[in-house]
Design a protein around this motif. Structure first.
Motif, PDB file in Angstrom:
ATOM      1  N   ARG A 316      37.134  43.113  52.256  1.00  0.00           N
ATOM      2  CA  ARG A 316      36.418  42.515  51.128  1.00  0.00           C
ATOM      3  C   ARG A 316      36.950  43.058  49.945  1.00  0.00           C
ATOM      4  O   ARG A 316      37.448  42.260  48.831  1.00  0.00           O
ATOM      5  CB  ARG A 316      34.978  42.473  51.122  1.00  0.00           C
ATOM      6  CG  ARG A 316      34.402  41.597  52.047  1.00  0.00           C
ATOM      7  CD  ARG A 316      34.707  40.108  52.109  1.00  0.00           C
ATOM      8  NE  ARG A 316      33.989  39.383  52.981  1.00  0.00           N
ATOM      9  CZ  ARG A 316      32.771  39.178  53.060  1.00  0.00           C
ATOM     10  NH1 ARG A 316      31.821  39.511  52.080  1.00  0.00           N
ATOM     11  NH2 ARG A 316      32.338  38.301  54.047  1.00  0.00           N
ATOM     12  N   VAL A 317      37.385  44.282  49.877  1.00  0.00           N
ATOM     13  CA  VAL A 317      37.840  44.870  48.375  1.00  0.00           C
ATOM     14  C   VAL A 317      38.947  44.681  48.370  1.00  0.00           C
ATOM     15  O   VAL A 317      39.459  44.267  47.126  1.00  0.00           O
ATOM     16  CB  VAL A 317      37.638  46.520  48.517  1.00  0.00           C
ATOM     17  CG1 VAL A 317      38.275  47.201  47.471  1.00  0.00           C
ATOM     18  CG2 VAL A 317      36.117  46.962  48.659  1.00  0.00           C
ATOM     19  N   ALA A 386      31.113  54.633  46.572  1.00  0.00           N
ATOM     20  CA  ALA A 386      31.444  54.639  45.330  1.00  0.00           C
ATOM     21  C   ALA A 386      32.322  53.510  44.941  1.00  0.00           C
ATOM     22  O   ALA A 386      33.417  53.566  45.684  1.00  0.00           O
ATOM     23  CB  ALA A 386      31.655  55.926  44.698  1.00  0.00           C
ATOM     24  N   PHE A 387      32.140  52.728  43.633  1.00  0.00           N
ATOM     25  CA  PHE A 387      33.092  51.524  43.320  1.00  0.00           C
ATOM     26  C   PHE A 387      33.288  51.921  41.923  1.00  0.00           C
ATOM     27  O   PHE A 387      32.397  52.284  41.188  1.00  0.00           O
ATOM     28  CB  PHE A 387      32.518  50.379  43.957  1.00  0.00           C
ATOM     29  CG  PHE A 387      33.363  49.226  43.539  1.00  0.00           C
ATOM     30  CD1 PHE A 387      34.341  48.835  44.370  1.00  0.00           C
ATOM     31  CD2 PHE A 387      32.986  48.772  42.019  1.00  0.00           C
ATOM     32  CE1 PHE A 387      35.004  47.709  43.825  1.00  0.00           C
ATOM     33  CE2 PHE A 387      33.875  47.601  41.752  1.00  0.00           C
ATOM     34  CZ  PHE A 387      34.877  47.033  42.826  1.00  0.00           C
ATOM     35  N   ASP A 388      34.480  51.406  41.409  1.00  0.00           N
ATOM     36  CA  ASP A 388      34.732  51.440  40.139  1.00  0.00           C
ATOM     37  C   ASP A 388      35.939  50.439  39.948  1.00  0.00           C
ATOM     38  O   ASP A 388      36.823  50.433  40.673  1.00  0.00           O
ATOM     39  CB  ASP A 388      35.282  52.843  39.388  1.00  0.00           C
ATOM     40  CG  ASP A 388      35.702  52.788  38.115  1.00  0.00           C
ATOM     41  OD1 ASP A 388      34.906  52.555  37.333  1.00  0.00           O
ATOM     42  OD2 ASP A 388      36.802  53.113  37.824  1.00  0.00           O
ATOM     43  N   ASP A 400      38.818  50.713  42.229  1.00  0.00           N
ATOM     44  CA  ASP A 400      38.896  51.841  43.351  1.00  0.00           C
ATOM     45  C   ASP A 400      37.508  51.666  44.183  1.00  0.00           C
ATOM     46  O   ASP A 400      36.567  51.382  43.453  1.00  0.00           O
ATOM     47  CB  ASP A 400      38.743  53.344  42.404  1.00  0.00           C
ATOM     48  CG  ASP A 400      40.121  53.737  41.839  1.00  0.00           C
ATOM     49  OD1 ASP A 400      41.214  53.335  42.802  1.00  0.00           O
ATOM     50  OD2 ASP A 400      40.016  54.275  41.142  1.00  0.00           O
ATOM     51  N   ALA A 401      37.576  52.168  45.415  1.00  0.00           N
ATOM     52  CA  ALA A 401      36.596  52.183  46.257  1.00  0.00           C
ATOM     53  C   ALA A 401      36.510  53.025  47.245  1.00  0.00           C
ATOM     54  O   ALA A 401      37.423  53.531  47.862  1.00  0.00           O
ATOM     55  CB  ALA A 401      36.447  50.773  47.112  1.00  0.00           C
TER      56      ALA A 401
END
Length: 565
Positions: A316-317, A386-388, A400-401
């Motif tokens: 998905r990312v 963590a996601f950004d 970023d993941a």
């Protein structure tokens, strides 16, 4: 740009030449207790009561050598220290610490009672048996010394250790019950949310799916009707039908987020290949076929052995990031980086600035709502990652993941609301937020208690040693005929002028050859009313005792005032 945290726990480095923390603590503790033992010895020896100081110092050093082994052999070391305490009271502090540690760590009640009892009995037995050689001198006093040292060196520390061990185990059990109740509550909340999401997904699927199906059906009829009449409009009808079909598929995929976390709704959404290297490469290839210059950098093994939730999140990312590139920067260069190791899966999708005029990003209000990135953040954080996502200073965009390779029970992350803190230090007793203060207070209390026990050991040992008679103790010998004048006076027989005056005129004749007599005051009492018993020691010219006579002399008593005429 927010830095993605690493899942690898940093290793603790020990400076070269430095001792490990465990060895340093053991050495410091041994040195401190040894100083207390030497203090007990010095307090008794300073009073001049210790008869064999060198032997007791050797015994104390032997106890100091055995003390560091209490962690590996707690029972034998405690018995050995108890036996050494019977020989030298300076080993008492070492025995007290060993008894406390053993009782605190032992969970079985029988073992917790038997070993200290055996140690106390052994201490008393050794103190009693060793009293004539290295103790107070007589076995009764050795028994008294053992009875003084056994409570202070074994019994009291054992009871304190038992109480603290029971308290620690009780707190741990209560904490585990609280954690279990918290996990059950979270599981119930998660299940309730899952059911609600499933209900919402089902309703949305029924409502929107039905409408989209009708649109697709009408678009198909329109396509057939316009096949001959207007080919150009027919192509528009084909586009509407295909767009509706794609919308249906995407709707099922989006609704899968609202469904149960273990599965997604819709066909062909999750397969064994979802999120693998081949699947990511296929996404990159589709974008490349669509005219986007994209490159895939893969580091580490494939994701086929990872849980389905991790693979689905990785898919998905990458898909959402590439979709945003297609929408807002189709002419930019894109790099998809996947780094996989034993602890984490890190995904970075970065695109440069488009060569043409700047296009509004996904987060601008006029172009996009940003809900796709919000959904990605929620999905990643549900796994404990963590996601950004943020624009770059160069004009591009970066996503970023960081996903844990084995998410475990982190699918429902919530801040801990229970009464106990989470983490590796959660086993330490004490109220929340005061662990360090409680530990320092407990250590200070134990240190003060050990100091008080050392004072009691020193006082008890000094009392027993001081009460015990010396080697030459016993009834003093009586003067006998033939002893010299110096020997007789050395036994306390000294002439008393008052007794001599009382005996003058009332004593029997002196033996022949008498050069002089001594009339001591020996606490004479009335032999009968009106008379006193007097002893007379007569010596010849050579100062030898020749005769010991005892006789009664009359006593003079003043009349009472009312008897005076």
């Amino acid at each position: 740009m927010v830095r993605i945290p690493s899942f690898r726990r940093p290793a603790r480095s020990v400076p070269s030449g430095a001792l490990p923390s465990g060895c340093a603590r053991t050495a410091a503790g041994t040195a401190g207790v040894a100083l207390l033992g030497l203090g007990v010895f010095a307090a008794v020896a300073g009073l001049g009561l210790v008869r064999h100081p060198s032997l007791q110092l050797q015994v104390i050093l032997l106890g100091v050598g055995l003390f560091p082994l209490r962690g590996r052999f707690p029972g034998p070391v405690l018995l050995a220290l108890a036996a050494l305490t019977g020989l030298a009271s300076g080993v008492g502090p070492l025995t007290a610490v060993a008894a406390y540690a053993l009782a605190r760590r032992t969970a079985v009640a029988r073992q917790r009672a038997r070993l200290p009892a055996a140690a106390g009995c052994l201490l008393v037995a050794v103190a009693t048996a060793a009293a004539p050689l290295a103790g107070p001198g007589r076995m009764p006093y050795g028994l008294a010394l053992g009875l003084v040292l056994a409570p202070t060196a074994v019994v009291v520390p054992g009871l304190v250790g038992t109480a603290q061990g029971q308290q620690r185990r009780l707190v741990r059990a209560l904490r585990e019950r609280g954690d279990a109740a918290e996990r059950a509550r979270r599981a119930a909340d998660s299940e309730a949310r899952t059911h609600e999401r499933s209900r919402i997904a089902a309703e949305m699927h029924d409502l929107l799916g039905h409408r989209l199906s009708l649109i697709s059906l009408h678009a198909g009829g329109l396509e057939m009707a316009l096949g001959r009449a207007d080919p150009e409009l027919r192509e528009e009808a084909v586009l509407v039908r295909r767009t509706t079909r794609d919308a249906m598929r995407e709707l099922r995929q989006v609704l899968g987020v609202l469904g149960p976390l273990g599965r997604d709704a819709g066909p062909d959404v999750l397969t064994d290949a979802t999120g693998t290297r081949a699947d990511i490469a296929a996404l990159v290839a589709e974008s490349r076929d669509g005219g986007v210059a994209v490159r895939l950098d893969w580091t580490g093994p494939d994701l086929d052995a990872r849980p389905a939730a991790v693979r689905r999140a990785a898919h998905r990312v990458v898909r959402e990031a590439l979709t945003n590139v297609h929408r807002y920067a189709p002419s930019a260069h894109v790099t998809v980086s996947v780094t996989h190791d034993a602890e984490a899966v890190r995904i970075t999708v970065r695109n440069g600035a488009p060569p043409g005029p700047a296009v509004a990003g996904a987060g601008d209000a006029g172009v996009g709502t940003g809900r796709g990135l919000t959904g990605l953040r929620e999905r990643v954080e549900l796994l404990g990652g963590a996601f950004d996502a943020a624009p770059l200073s160069s004009g591009g965009f970066r996503v970023d993941a960081a996903l844990p390779a084995e998410p475990g029970d982190a699918l429902v992350p919530e801040p801990s609301a229970g009464p106990y803190p989470a983490g590796p230090d959660a086993t330490a007793p004490g109220p929340r937020g005061t662990g360090s203060e409680g530990g320092a207070a407990n250590t200070l209390t134990l240190a003060l208690g050990l100091g008080a026990l050392c004072v009691l050991m020193a006082l008890g040992t000094a009392f027993v040693y001081g009460s015990a008679p010396g080697r030459d103790a016993g009834p003093r010998p009586l003067p006998r005929v033939g002893m010299t004048y110096a020997d007789v006076t050395g036994l306390g027989v000294v002439d008393n002028a008052a007794v001599r005056a009382a005996a003058t005129g009332h004593e029997p004749p002196r033996p022949a050859g008498t050069a002089g007599c001594v009339y001591p005051f020996n606490g004479a009492t009335e032999a009968r009313p009106g008379g006193l018993l007097v002893a007379r020691y007569c010596f010849d010219a050579g100062q030898r005792l020749t005769a010991i006579d005892r006789f009664t002399v009359p006593s003079v008593r003043d009349a009472a005032p009312w008897e005076t005429p």
